[in-house]
Design a protein around this motif. Structure first.
Motif, PDB file in Angstrom:
ATOM      1  N   THR A 269       9.047  -0.744  -5.477  1.00 32.87           N
ATOM      2  CA  THR A 269       7.792  -0.249  -6.031  1.00 32.87           C
ATOM      3  C   THR A 269       8.031   0.856  -7.051  1.00 32.87           C
ATOM      4  OG1 THR A 269       6.699  -0.824  -3.947  1.00 32.87           O
ATOM      5  CG2 THR A 269       5.528   0.672  -5.408  1.00 32.87           C
ATOM      6  N   TYR A 276       2.107  -0.119 -10.640  1.00 34.69           N
ATOM      7  CA  TYR A 276       1.439   0.243  -9.386  1.00 34.69           C
ATOM      8  C   TYR A 276       1.033   1.706  -9.300  1.00 34.69           C
ATOM      9  CZ  TYR A 276       3.040  -4.363  -7.984  1.00 34.69           C
ATOM     10  OH  TYR A 276       3.248  -5.712  -7.932  1.00 34.69           O
ATOM     11  N   ALA A 328       2.809  -3.616  -1.976  1.00 35.58           N
ATOM     12  CA  ALA A 328       2.462  -2.661  -3.028  1.00 35.58           C
ATOM     13  C   ALA A 328       1.004  -2.826  -3.451  1.00 35.58           C
ATOM     14  CB  ALA A 328       3.389  -2.849  -4.233  1.00 35.58           C
ATOM     15  N   GLU A 329       0.562  -4.076  -3.568  1.00 36.05           N
ATOM     16  CA  GLU A 329      -0.833  -4.325  -3.942  1.00 36.05           C
ATOM     17  C   GLU A 329      -1.785  -3.756  -2.891  1.00 36.05           C
ATOM     18  OE1 GLU A 329      -0.625  -8.521  -4.276  1.00 36.05           O
ATOM     19  OE2 GLU A 329       0.205  -8.506  -6.308  1.00 36.05           O
ATOM     20  N   VAL A 332      -1.940   0.060  -3.130  1.00 36.35           N
ATOM     21  CA  VAL A 332      -2.756   0.451  -4.281  1.00 36.35           C
ATOM     22  C   VAL A 332      -4.240   0.405  -3.912  1.00 36.35           C
ATOM     23  CG1 VAL A 332      -3.545  -0.285  -6.571  1.00 36.35           C
ATOM     24  CG2 VAL A 332      -1.103  -0.176  -6.072  1.00 36.35           C
TER      25      VAL A 332
END
Length: 549
Positions: A269, A276, A328-329, A332
Protein backbone atom coordinates in the motif's frame (compact mmCIF):
# COMPACT_ATOMS: atom_id res chain seq x y z
CA UNK A 1 9.47 -27.92 0.52
CA UNK A 2 8.85 -24.22 -0.07
CA UNK A 3 11.72 -22.03 -1.14
CA UNK A 4 13.87 -20.56 1.62
CA UNK A 5 12.80 -17.04 0.67
CA UNK A 6 9.18 -17.96 1.20
CA UNK A 7 9.83 -19.57 4.57
CA UNK A 8 11.62 -16.43 5.70
CA UNK A 9 8.44 -14.44 5.29
CA UNK A 10 6.84 -16.30 8.16
CA UNK A 11 7.85 -16.10 11.82
CA UNK A 12 9.57 -19.02 13.45
CA UNK A 13 7.37 -21.68 14.97
CA UNK A 14 6.18 -20.45 18.35
CA UNK A 15 5.97 -23.24 20.93
CA UNK A 16 3.48 -21.26 23.00
CA UNK A 17 0.96 -21.47 20.18
CA UNK A 18 1.32 -25.19 19.48
CA UNK A 19 -0.84 -27.84 21.09
CA UNK A 20 1.21 -30.13 23.34
CA UNK A 21 1.65 -33.71 22.14
CA UNK A 22 -0.76 -36.34 23.36
CA UNK A 23 -0.03 -39.93 24.31
CA UNK A 24 -0.43 -42.50 21.60
CA UNK A 25 -4.01 -43.80 21.31
CA UNK A 26 -4.74 -46.91 23.33
CA UNK A 27 -7.78 -47.82 21.25
CA UNK A 28 -7.38 -49.93 18.10
CA UNK A 29 -5.88 -47.86 15.30
CA UNK A 30 -8.70 -48.73 12.92
CA UNK A 31 -11.80 -50.84 12.72
CA UNK A 32 -11.19 -52.95 9.59
CA UNK A 33 -14.13 -52.57 7.26
CA UNK A 34 -13.89 -56.24 6.39
CA UNK A 35 -14.14 -57.47 9.98
CA UNK A 36 -16.98 -59.74 11.03
CA UNK A 37 -18.26 -57.14 13.50
CA UNK A 38 -18.87 -54.73 10.64
CA UNK A 39 -20.13 -57.25 8.09
CA UNK A 40 -23.70 -56.04 8.44
CA UNK A 41 -22.57 -52.54 7.54
CA UNK A 42 -20.28 -53.46 4.65
CA UNK A 43 -23.01 -55.56 3.02
CA UNK A 44 -25.26 -52.50 2.61
CA UNK A 45 -26.26 -51.63 -0.94
CA UNK A 46 -27.06 -47.97 -1.45
CA UNK A 47 -30.46 -47.20 -2.94
CA UNK A 48 -29.43 -44.48 -5.34
CA UNK A 49 -32.00 -41.90 -6.42
CA UNK A 50 -31.81 -38.38 -7.85
CA UNK A 51 -30.72 -35.92 -5.16
CA UNK A 52 -33.20 -33.37 -6.44
CA UNK A 53 -36.11 -34.07 -8.80
CA UNK A 54 -35.39 -30.73 -10.50
CA UNK A 55 -31.64 -31.34 -10.63
CA UNK A 56 -29.42 -33.32 -12.99
CA UNK A 57 -30.46 -36.98 -13.15
CA UNK A 58 -26.84 -38.14 -12.95
CA UNK A 59 -26.41 -36.51 -9.52
CA UNK A 60 -27.57 -39.28 -7.21
CA UNK A 61 -27.90 -39.57 -3.44
CA UNK A 62 -28.32 -42.41 -0.97
CA UNK A 63 -28.18 -42.96 2.78
CA UNK A 64 -26.27 -45.72 4.52
CA UNK A 65 -25.80 -46.51 8.21
CA UNK A 66 -22.61 -46.32 10.25
CA UNK A 67 -22.01 -47.25 13.89
CA UNK A 68 -21.91 -44.38 16.35
CA UNK A 69 -19.10 -46.18 18.18
CA UNK A 70 -16.86 -48.42 16.08
CA UNK A 71 -15.80 -50.15 19.28
CA UNK A 72 -19.43 -51.23 19.74
CA UNK A 73 -20.83 -51.69 16.25
CA UNK A 74 -23.94 -53.46 17.52
CA UNK A 75 -25.03 -50.32 19.33
CA UNK A 76 -26.56 -47.08 18.15
CA UNK A 77 -26.38 -46.20 14.46
CA UNK A 78 -26.08 -42.95 12.53
CA UNK A 79 -27.26 -42.09 9.04
CA UNK A 80 -24.58 -41.11 6.55
CA UNK A 81 -25.71 -39.27 3.41
CA UNK A 82 -23.60 -39.92 0.29
CA UNK A 83 -23.80 -38.72 -3.30
CA UNK A 84 -22.20 -39.52 -6.61
CA UNK A 85 -21.74 -38.54 -10.22
CA UNK A 86 -20.39 -41.49 -12.17
CA UNK A 87 -17.23 -41.22 -14.26
CA UNK A 88 -18.11 -39.90 -17.72
CA UNK A 89 -15.91 -42.50 -19.43
CA UNK A 90 -16.51 -46.03 -18.11
CA UNK A 91 -13.60 -47.27 -20.24
CA UNK A 92 -11.14 -44.85 -18.60
CA UNK A 93 -12.59 -45.10 -15.09
CA UNK A 94 -9.93 -45.42 -12.39
CA UNK A 95 -12.11 -45.56 -9.29
CA UNK A 96 -13.84 -43.25 -6.81
CA UNK A 97 -12.77 -39.80 -5.64
CA UNK A 98 -14.21 -38.87 -2.24
CA UNK A 99 -14.45 -35.12 -1.63
CA UNK A 100 -14.56 -33.09 1.57
CA UNK A 101 -14.93 -29.26 1.47
CA UNK A 102 -13.57 -28.55 4.94
CA UNK A 103 -15.00 -27.39 8.20
CA UNK A 104 -15.27 -29.18 10.51
CA UNK A 105 -18.99 -28.95 9.92
CA UNK A 106 -19.02 -28.24 6.18
CA UNK A 107 -21.64 -30.05 4.11
CA UNK A 108 -20.09 -32.06 1.31
CA UNK A 109 -23.05 -33.76 -0.31
CA UNK A 110 -23.20 -31.31 -3.22
CA UNK A 111 -19.46 -31.14 -3.91
CA UNK A 112 -19.60 -33.55 -6.90
CA UNK A 113 -22.17 -31.33 -8.59
CA UNK A 114 -20.12 -28.20 -8.01
CA UNK A 115 -16.68 -29.58 -8.77
CA UNK A 116 -17.49 -31.51 -11.93
CA UNK A 117 -17.53 -28.18 -13.81
CA UNK A 118 -14.61 -26.65 -11.89
CA UNK A 119 -12.09 -29.49 -12.12
CA UNK A 120 -10.20 -30.31 -15.33
CA UNK A 121 -12.34 -32.65 -17.44
CA UNK A 122 -9.88 -35.55 -17.13
CA UNK A 123 -10.82 -35.90 -13.45
CA UNK A 124 -14.61 -36.46 -13.74
CA UNK A 125 -13.87 -38.59 -16.80
CA UNK A 126 -11.79 -41.05 -14.77
CA UNK A 127 -13.44 -40.92 -11.35
CA UNK A 128 -16.83 -41.37 -9.80
CA UNK A 129 -17.10 -38.14 -7.79
CA UNK A 130 -18.35 -39.05 -4.29
CA UNK A 131 -19.69 -36.49 -1.84
CA UNK A 132 -20.86 -37.00 1.71
CA UNK A 133 -22.07 -35.06 4.71
CA UNK A 134 -19.81 -36.11 7.60
CA UNK A 135 -21.44 -37.60 10.69
CA UNK A 136 -23.42 -34.98 12.58
CA UNK A 137 -23.62 -32.65 9.56
CA UNK A 138 -26.40 -31.84 7.09
CA UNK A 139 -28.32 -35.00 6.22
CA UNK A 140 -26.06 -37.27 8.26
CA UNK A 141 -27.81 -37.44 11.65
CA UNK A 142 -27.31 -33.69 12.17
CA UNK A 143 -26.57 -32.28 15.60
CA UNK A 144 -27.74 -28.96 17.00
CA UNK A 145 -27.34 -27.17 20.29
CA UNK A 146 -30.10 -24.56 20.20
CA UNK A 147 -27.57 -21.71 20.25
CA UNK A 148 -28.71 -18.10 20.13
CA UNK A 149 -27.17 -15.53 17.78
CA UNK A 150 -25.02 -14.20 20.60
CA UNK A 151 -23.85 -17.71 21.49
CA UNK A 152 -22.85 -18.28 17.85
CA UNK A 153 -20.46 -15.33 18.06
CA UNK A 154 -17.21 -16.95 19.14
CA UNK A 155 -14.70 -14.26 18.08
CA UNK A 156 -14.49 -12.47 21.42
CA UNK A 157 -11.65 -10.04 22.11
CA UNK A 158 -10.12 -10.34 25.55
CA UNK A 159 -11.20 -7.57 27.93
CA UNK A 160 -10.70 -7.82 31.70
CA UNK A 161 -14.18 -6.43 32.29
CA UNK A 162 -15.88 -9.04 30.08
CA UNK A 163 -13.72 -12.06 30.92
CA UNK A 164 -16.18 -13.59 33.39
CA UNK A 165 -19.03 -13.19 30.89
CA UNK A 166 -16.95 -14.82 28.16
CA UNK A 167 -16.20 -17.77 30.44
CA UNK A 168 -19.94 -18.11 31.11
CA UNK A 169 -20.55 -18.03 27.34
CA UNK A 170 -18.06 -20.84 26.71
CA UNK A 171 -19.50 -22.96 29.52
CA UNK A 172 -23.06 -22.33 28.32
CA UNK A 173 -22.29 -23.45 24.75
CA UNK A 174 -20.68 -26.65 26.02
CA UNK A 175 -23.57 -27.38 28.39
CA UNK A 176 -26.25 -26.72 25.77
CA UNK A 177 -24.52 -29.00 23.27
CA UNK A 178 -24.10 -31.74 25.88
CA UNK A 179 -27.76 -31.49 26.91
CA UNK A 180 -29.00 -31.60 23.32
CA UNK A 181 -26.77 -34.41 22.05
CA UNK A 182 -25.62 -36.42 25.07
CA UNK A 183 -23.72 -39.59 24.29
CA UNK A 184 -23.32 -38.73 20.60
CA UNK A 185 -20.77 -35.96 21.16
CA UNK A 186 -17.70 -38.02 22.17
CA UNK A 187 -17.98 -39.94 18.89
CA UNK A 188 -18.15 -36.96 16.52
CA UNK A 189 -14.44 -37.07 15.78
CA UNK A 190 -12.18 -37.00 12.75
CA UNK A 191 -11.05 -40.57 13.49
CA UNK A 192 -14.62 -41.82 13.26
CA UNK A 193 -15.30 -39.79 10.12
CA UNK A 194 -12.24 -41.44 8.55
CA UNK A 195 -13.68 -44.81 9.54
CA UNK A 196 -16.96 -43.77 7.92
CA UNK A 197 -15.04 -43.01 4.73
CA UNK A 198 -13.59 -46.51 4.77
CA UNK A 199 -17.04 -47.95 5.28
CA UNK A 200 -18.20 -45.97 2.23
CA UNK A 201 -15.29 -47.52 0.33
CA UNK A 202 -16.41 -51.01 1.30
CA UNK A 203 -20.08 -50.34 0.51
CA UNK A 204 -19.11 -49.05 -2.93
CA UNK A 205 -17.13 -52.22 -3.57
CA UNK A 206 -13.79 -50.44 -3.97
CA UNK A 207 -10.43 -51.81 -2.88
CA UNK A 208 -8.95 -48.32 -2.44
CA UNK A 209 -10.16 -44.72 -2.53
CA UNK A 210 -8.77 -41.52 -3.96
CA UNK A 211 -9.54 -38.29 -2.19
CA UNK A 212 -9.70 -34.52 -2.56
CA UNK A 213 -9.86 -32.67 0.75
CA UNK A 214 -9.81 -28.93 1.33
CA UNK A 215 -8.84 -27.17 4.57
CA UNK A 216 -10.09 -29.33 7.48
CA UNK A 217 -10.47 -32.02 4.83
CA UNK A 218 -6.68 -32.22 4.64
CA UNK A 219 -6.54 -33.34 8.26
CA UNK A 220 -9.36 -35.81 7.64
CA UNK A 221 -7.41 -37.19 4.70
CA UNK A 222 -4.22 -37.41 6.73
CA UNK A 223 -6.04 -39.33 9.48
CA UNK A 224 -7.39 -41.74 6.87
CA UNK A 225 -3.87 -42.40 5.56
CA UNK A 226 -2.73 -43.07 9.12
CA UNK A 227 -5.56 -45.51 9.89
CA UNK A 228 -5.85 -47.14 6.47
CA UNK A 229 -2.54 -46.65 4.64
CA UNK A 230 -3.04 -49.54 2.22
CA UNK A 231 -6.46 -48.30 1.15
CA UNK A 232 -5.31 -44.78 0.26
CA UNK A 233 -4.80 -44.35 -3.47
CA UNK A 234 -4.37 -40.80 -4.85
CA UNK A 235 -4.83 -38.16 -2.14
CA UNK A 236 -4.83 -34.42 -2.85
CA UNK A 237 -4.72 -32.32 0.34
CA UNK A 238 -5.47 -28.69 -0.46
CA UNK A 239 -4.79 -25.81 1.99
CA UNK A 240 -3.45 -27.89 4.81
CA UNK A 241 -4.00 -28.20 8.53
CA UNK A 242 -0.94 -28.87 10.68
CA UNK A 243 -1.75 -32.01 12.73
CA UNK A 244 0.55 -30.82 15.52
CA UNK A 245 -1.72 -27.79 16.05
CA UNK A 246 -5.17 -29.33 16.27
CA UNK A 247 -7.25 -27.55 17.22
CA UNK A 248 -6.45 -24.63 19.49
CA UNK A 249 -3.18 -24.13 17.68
CA UNK A 250 -4.96 -23.92 14.33
CA UNK A 251 -7.05 -21.00 15.59
CA UNK A 252 -3.95 -19.41 17.10
CA UNK A 253 -2.04 -19.75 13.83
CA UNK A 254 -4.47 -17.25 12.32
CA UNK A 255 -2.96 -14.67 14.66
CA UNK A 256 0.59 -15.77 13.93
CA UNK A 257 0.04 -15.74 10.16
CA UNK A 258 -1.78 -12.41 10.10
CA UNK A 259 1.23 -10.33 11.17
CA UNK A 260 3.43 -11.00 8.09
CA UNK A 261 0.34 -10.51 5.90
CA UNK A 262 -0.21 -7.12 7.57
CA UNK A 263 3.40 -6.14 6.93
CA UNK A 264 3.14 -7.25 3.29
CA UNK A 265 -0.04 -5.19 2.91
CA UNK A 266 1.64 -2.14 4.42
CA UNK A 267 4.58 -2.47 2.00
CA UNK A 268 2.23 -2.90 -0.99
CA UNK A 269 0.00 0.00 0.00
CA UNK A 270 2.85 2.39 0.74
CA UNK A 271 4.23 1.77 -2.76
CA UNK A 272 0.84 2.96 -4.08
CA UNK A 273 0.42 6.00 -1.86
CA UNK A 274 -0.65 8.11 -4.84
CA UNK A 275 -3.62 5.81 -5.39
CA UNK A 276 -4.71 5.15 -1.78
CA UNK A 277 -3.33 7.99 0.34
CA UNK A 278 -2.82 5.79 3.39
CA UNK A 279 0.87 6.55 3.88
CA UNK A 280 4.06 6.94 1.87
CA UNK A 281 5.99 4.41 3.98
CA UNK A 282 5.00 1.08 5.52
CA UNK A 283 5.22 2.62 9.00
CA UNK A 284 2.85 5.41 7.96
CA UNK A 285 0.38 2.90 6.51
CA UNK A 286 0.43 0.86 9.70
CA UNK A 287 -0.05 4.03 11.75
CA UNK A 288 -3.07 4.97 9.63
CA UNK A 289 -4.69 1.61 10.25
CA UNK A 290 -4.04 1.56 13.99
CA UNK A 291 -5.20 5.15 14.22
CA UNK A 292 -8.55 4.09 12.74
CA UNK A 293 -8.77 1.21 15.23
CA UNK A 294 -8.11 3.56 18.16
CA UNK A 295 -10.61 6.07 16.84
CA UNK A 296 -13.30 3.40 16.48
CA UNK A 297 -12.59 2.20 20.01
CA UNK A 298 -13.42 5.69 21.24
CA UNK A 299 -16.38 6.25 18.92
CA UNK A 300 -17.60 3.51 16.55
CA UNK A 301 -17.23 4.34 12.87
CA UNK A 302 -20.43 4.12 10.88
CA UNK A 303 -20.15 2.60 7.42
CA UNK A 304 -22.85 1.06 5.26
CA UNK A 305 -25.32 1.46 8.12
CA UNK A 306 -23.14 -0.39 10.64
CA UNK A 307 -21.23 0.93 13.64
CA UNK A 308 -17.79 -0.67 13.78
CA UNK A 309 -15.64 -0.72 16.90
CA UNK A 310 -11.89 -1.06 16.85
CA UNK A 311 -12.24 -4.72 17.76
CA UNK A 312 -14.62 -5.25 14.84
CA UNK A 313 -12.10 -3.70 12.47
CA UNK A 314 -9.05 -5.66 13.55
CA UNK A 315 -10.94 -8.96 13.67
CA UNK A 316 -12.16 -8.42 10.11
CA UNK A 317 -8.76 -7.18 8.95
CA UNK A 318 -7.03 -10.38 10.00
CA UNK A 319 -8.19 -12.24 6.90
CA UNK A 320 -8.56 -9.17 4.69
CA UNK A 321 -4.86 -8.29 4.78
CA UNK A 322 -3.92 -11.49 2.92
CA UNK A 323 -5.25 -9.82 -0.27
CA UNK A 324 -3.62 -6.38 -0.42
CA UNK A 325 -5.69 -4.60 -3.07
CA UNK A 326 -9.18 -5.19 -1.64
CA UNK A 327 -7.81 -4.58 1.86
CA UNK A 328 -6.42 -1.19 0.81
CA UNK A 329 -9.73 -0.28 -0.82
CA UNK A 330 -11.58 -1.23 2.37
CA UNK A 331 -9.30 0.83 4.60
CA UNK A 332 -9.74 3.83 2.30
CA UNK A 333 -13.52 3.53 2.67
CA UNK A 334 -13.15 3.19 6.44
CA UNK A 335 -10.94 6.28 6.59
CA UNK A 336 -13.44 8.28 4.54
CA UNK A 337 -16.26 7.23 6.88
CA UNK A 338 -14.20 8.12 9.95
CA UNK A 339 -13.53 11.58 8.56
CA UNK A 340 -17.22 12.22 8.09
CA UNK A 341 -17.33 11.81 4.35
CA UNK A 342 -19.33 9.44 2.19
CA UNK A 343 -17.28 6.29 1.65
CA UNK A 344 -16.34 5.51 -1.93
CA UNK A 345 -18.59 2.85 -3.38
CA UNK A 346 -17.06 -0.56 -3.00
CA UNK A 347 -15.50 -1.55 -6.35
CA UNK A 348 -17.46 -4.08 -8.34
CA UNK A 349 -15.94 -7.50 -8.55
CA UNK A 350 -16.40 -10.41 -10.88
CA UNK A 351 -19.47 -12.37 -9.83
CA UNK A 352 -18.55 -15.54 -7.99
CA UNK A 353 -20.65 -18.33 -6.53
CA UNK A 354 -21.68 -17.64 -2.92
CA UNK A 355 -19.69 -19.79 -0.51
CA UNK A 356 -20.04 -21.05 3.02
CA UNK A 357 -18.69 -18.42 5.44
CA UNK A 358 -19.28 -19.58 9.01
CA UNK A 359 -18.22 -17.96 12.26
CA UNK A 360 -16.52 -21.21 13.22
CA UNK A 361 -15.30 -22.46 9.82
CA UNK A 362 -18.68 -23.98 9.58
CA UNK A 363 -22.05 -22.31 8.84
CA UNK A 364 -23.16 -22.69 5.24
CA UNK A 365 -24.51 -19.60 3.54
CA UNK A 366 -27.62 -20.22 1.46
CA UNK A 367 -26.98 -20.57 -2.23
CA UNK A 368 -23.51 -22.04 -2.11
CA UNK A 369 -24.39 -25.01 -4.27
CA UNK A 370 -27.23 -26.26 -6.41
CA UNK A 371 -30.09 -27.63 -4.30
CA UNK A 372 -28.21 -27.95 -1.00
CA UNK A 373 -29.74 -28.87 2.31
CA UNK A 374 -30.46 -25.69 4.24
CA UNK A 375 -30.07 -25.25 7.95
CA UNK A 376 -33.52 -25.32 9.46
CA UNK A 377 -35.05 -27.16 6.51
CA UNK A 378 -35.70 -30.69 5.39
CA UNK A 379 -33.88 -31.94 2.32
CA UNK A 380 -35.30 -34.37 -0.24
CA UNK A 381 -33.70 -37.33 1.53
CA UNK A 382 -32.94 -36.16 5.01
CA UNK A 383 -34.12 -34.87 8.35
CA UNK A 384 -34.67 -31.37 9.62
CA UNK A 385 -31.29 -29.67 9.87
CA UNK A 386 -30.91 -27.49 13.00
CA UNK A 387 -30.19 -23.85 12.28
CA UNK A 388 -26.94 -24.05 14.26
CA UNK A 389 -25.87 -27.39 12.79
CA UNK A 390 -22.62 -26.18 11.26
CA UNK A 391 -21.48 -24.49 14.45
CA UNK A 392 -22.59 -27.41 16.62
CA UNK A 393 -20.69 -29.85 14.41
CA UNK A 394 -17.62 -27.63 14.40
CA UNK A 395 -17.34 -27.48 18.19
CA UNK A 396 -18.17 -31.17 18.46
CA UNK A 397 -15.18 -32.15 16.32
CA UNK A 398 -12.57 -29.64 17.45
CA UNK A 399 -13.37 -30.26 21.11
CA UNK A 400 -13.62 -34.06 20.94
CA UNK A 401 -10.69 -34.62 18.55
CA UNK A 402 -8.01 -33.73 21.10
CA UNK A 403 -7.57 -33.64 24.85
CA UNK A 404 -5.07 -30.78 24.68
CA UNK A 405 -7.56 -27.98 25.37
CA UNK A 406 -6.74 -26.29 28.70
CA UNK A 407 -9.40 -26.71 31.39
CA UNK A 408 -8.46 -23.75 33.57
CA UNK A 409 -10.07 -20.46 32.44
CA UNK A 410 -7.15 -18.54 33.91
CA UNK A 411 -4.86 -20.21 31.37
CA UNK A 412 -6.93 -18.64 28.60
CA UNK A 413 -6.69 -15.23 30.29
CA UNK A 414 -2.91 -15.43 30.52
CA UNK A 415 -2.55 -16.66 26.94
CA UNK A 416 -4.88 -13.97 25.58
CA UNK A 417 -2.88 -11.23 27.29
CA UNK A 418 0.43 -12.68 26.07
CA UNK A 419 -0.67 -13.30 22.48
CA UNK A 420 -2.55 -10.02 22.24
CA UNK A 421 0.79 -8.30 22.78
CA UNK A 422 2.69 -10.61 20.43
CA UNK A 423 0.09 -10.61 17.64
CA UNK A 424 -1.91 -7.37 17.98
CA UNK A 425 -4.37 -7.98 15.15
CA UNK A 426 -5.86 -11.20 16.47
CA UNK A 427 -3.78 -12.78 19.21
CA UNK A 428 -6.15 -12.10 22.09
CA UNK A 429 -9.17 -13.38 20.12
CA UNK A 430 -7.39 -16.56 19.04
CA UNK A 431 -6.19 -17.48 22.54
CA UNK A 432 -9.29 -16.42 24.46
CA UNK A 433 -11.57 -18.99 26.12
CA UNK A 434 -13.52 -21.38 23.88
CA UNK A 435 -16.29 -23.92 24.63
CA UNK A 436 -13.74 -26.74 24.45
CA UNK A 437 -12.53 -25.71 27.92
CA UNK A 438 -15.76 -27.25 29.26
CA UNK A 439 -16.42 -29.99 26.68
CA UNK A 440 -16.68 -33.63 27.62
CA UNK A 441 -13.66 -35.61 26.38
CA UNK A 442 -13.79 -37.41 23.07
CA UNK A 443 -13.89 -41.17 22.85
CA UNK A 444 -10.19 -41.42 21.88
CA UNK A 445 -7.02 -39.34 22.03
CA UNK A 446 -5.95 -37.44 18.93
CA UNK A 447 -4.41 -39.29 16.01
CA UNK A 448 -0.66 -38.87 15.77
CA UNK A 449 0.19 -38.46 12.08
CA UNK A 450 3.45 -39.86 10.77
CA UNK A 451 3.57 -42.07 7.67
CA UNK A 452 5.06 -42.55 4.22
CA UNK A 453 1.82 -42.68 2.27
CA UNK A 454 1.99 -40.82 -1.04
CA UNK A 455 -0.11 -37.66 -1.28
CA UNK A 456 0.01 -34.24 -2.92
CA UNK A 457 -0.26 -31.14 -0.68
CA UNK A 458 -1.30 -27.87 -2.34
CA UNK A 459 -0.72 -24.59 -0.53
CA UNK A 460 -1.08 -20.90 -1.34
CA UNK A 461 1.66 -18.73 0.10
CA UNK A 462 -0.91 -16.21 1.40
CA UNK A 463 -3.77 -18.28 2.77
CA UNK A 464 -5.57 -16.60 5.65
CA UNK A 465 -7.22 -19.73 7.09
CA UNK A 466 -4.43 -22.29 6.76
CA UNK A 467 -1.25 -20.19 6.49
CA UNK A 468 1.83 -21.52 4.75
CA UNK A 469 3.43 -22.61 8.03
CA UNK A 470 0.44 -24.90 8.56
CA UNK A 471 0.89 -26.62 5.20
CA UNK A 472 4.57 -27.07 5.94
CA UNK A 473 3.61 -28.74 9.21
CA UNK A 474 1.51 -31.36 7.43
CA UNK A 475 4.30 -31.97 4.93
CA UNK A 476 6.78 -32.65 7.73
CA UNK A 477 4.78 -35.58 9.10
CA UNK A 478 3.62 -37.00 5.75
CA UNK A 479 7.01 -38.11 4.58
CA UNK A 480 5.79 -39.78 1.39
CA UNK A 481 3.93 -36.68 0.23
CA UNK A 482 5.01 -33.89 -2.10
CA UNK A 483 4.07 -30.24 -1.68
CA UNK A 484 3.36 -27.58 -4.30
CA UNK A 485 3.61 -24.05 -2.91
CA UNK A 486 1.93 -21.33 -4.97
CA UNK A 487 4.20 -18.33 -4.56
CA UNK A 488 2.13 -15.17 -4.40
CA UNK A 489 -1.01 -17.28 -4.25
CA UNK A 490 -3.84 -15.69 -2.26
CA UNK A 491 -7.02 -17.19 -0.88
CA UNK A 492 -8.16 -20.41 0.71
CA UNK A 493 -8.29 -23.29 -1.75
CA UNK A 494 -6.09 -24.05 -4.74
CA UNK A 495 -7.43 -26.88 -6.91
CA UNK A 496 -10.32 -25.81 -9.08
CA UNK A 497 -9.43 -22.11 -8.89
CA UNK A 498 -7.32 -21.93 -12.05
CA UNK A 499 -4.09 -22.02 -10.06
CA UNK A 500 -0.67 -22.69 -11.53
CA UNK A 501 -0.64 -25.84 -9.36
CA UNK A 502 -3.62 -27.29 -11.20
CA UNK A 503 -1.66 -29.15 -13.88
CA UNK A 504 0.47 -30.93 -11.26
CA UNK A 505 -2.59 -31.99 -9.28
CA UNK A 506 -4.43 -33.23 -12.37
CA UNK A 507 -1.41 -35.19 -13.57
CA UNK A 508 -1.18 -36.89 -10.18
CA UNK A 509 -4.88 -37.75 -10.04
CA UNK A 510 -4.96 -39.11 -13.58
CA UNK A 511 -1.63 -40.96 -13.62
CA UNK A 512 -0.79 -41.60 -9.98
CA UNK A 513 2.67 -40.07 -10.44
CA UNK A 514 3.84 -37.56 -7.84
CA UNK A 515 6.46 -34.88 -8.60
CA UNK A 516 10.02 -35.99 -7.93
CA UNK A 517 10.22 -33.51 -5.05
CA UNK A 518 8.53 -30.54 -3.45
CA UNK A 519 8.08 -27.72 -5.92
CA UNK A 520 6.80 -24.18 -6.36
CA UNK A 521 4.97 -22.23 -9.03
CA UNK A 522 4.13 -18.54 -9.16
CA UNK A 523 0.60 -17.20 -9.27
CA UNK A 524 -0.24 -14.65 -11.94
CA UNK A 525 -2.06 -11.50 -10.79
CA UNK A 526 -5.26 -12.87 -12.31
CA UNK A 527 -4.89 -16.18 -10.48
CA UNK A 528 -4.36 -14.35 -7.22
CA UNK A 529 -7.48 -12.26 -7.81
CA UNK A 530 -9.65 -15.31 -8.54
CA UNK A 531 -8.25 -17.60 -5.87
CA UNK A 532 -11.10 -17.16 -3.38
CA UNK A 533 -13.97 -18.36 -5.55
CA UNK A 534 -14.07 -21.93 -4.28
CA UNK A 535 -17.02 -22.65 -1.95
CA UNK A 536 -15.00 -23.59 1.10
CA UNK A 537 -15.95 -23.16 4.74
CA UNK A 538 -13.90 -20.32 6.22
CA UNK A 539 -14.02 -18.17 9.35
CA UNK A 540 -16.40 -15.23 9.31
CA UNK A 541 -14.63 -11.90 9.71
CA UNK A 542 -17.16 -10.31 12.04
CA UNK A 543 -19.94 -11.42 14.36
CA UNK A 544 -23.12 -12.68 12.73
CA UNK A 545 -24.94 -10.08 10.67
CA UNK A 546 -21.92 -7.92 9.85
CA UNK A 547 -19.93 -7.64 6.62
CA UNK A 548 -16.42 -8.96 6.23
CA UNK A 549 -14.80 -5.48 6.49
Amino acid sequence: MAATAVAALLPAFTPALAAPPEPAPTAPAAAPSGSAALAEYTRQRPRWAPCDPQGPAEFECATIEVPLDYGRPAGRRLDLAISRIRATSPRDRHGVLLINPGGPGGQGLDMPLYLRSELPEDVPRRFDLIGFDPRGVGRSSPVGCGLTDDELNWQRPYKPASFAADVRWARTVAEKCRTANGAVLPHLTTRNTARDMDLVRAVLGERRISYLGYSYGTYLGAVYTQLFPRRADRFVLDSAVDPARIWRGMIQVWAEGAEPAFDRWADWTAARHAAYGLGATPDEVRATFWGLVARADRTPIEIDGLRLTGDDIRIAARAAFFSPRPAAESVVRLKEAAEGGTPTAAPSRRATPPRPVPPSFARTVAGAFAAPVRAGSEGPAGPEVPADNMDAAFWSVVCADTRAWPRDPERYRRDAVRDGAAYPLYGDVASHVKPCAFWQPGSEPATRIGNGVGALILQNEWDSQTPLVSGQGLRRVMKGARMVTVLGGEGHGVYGSGSCAEATATAYLTTGRLPAGDTTCRATPRQAAEASRLPLPAPQGLPAGRPAF
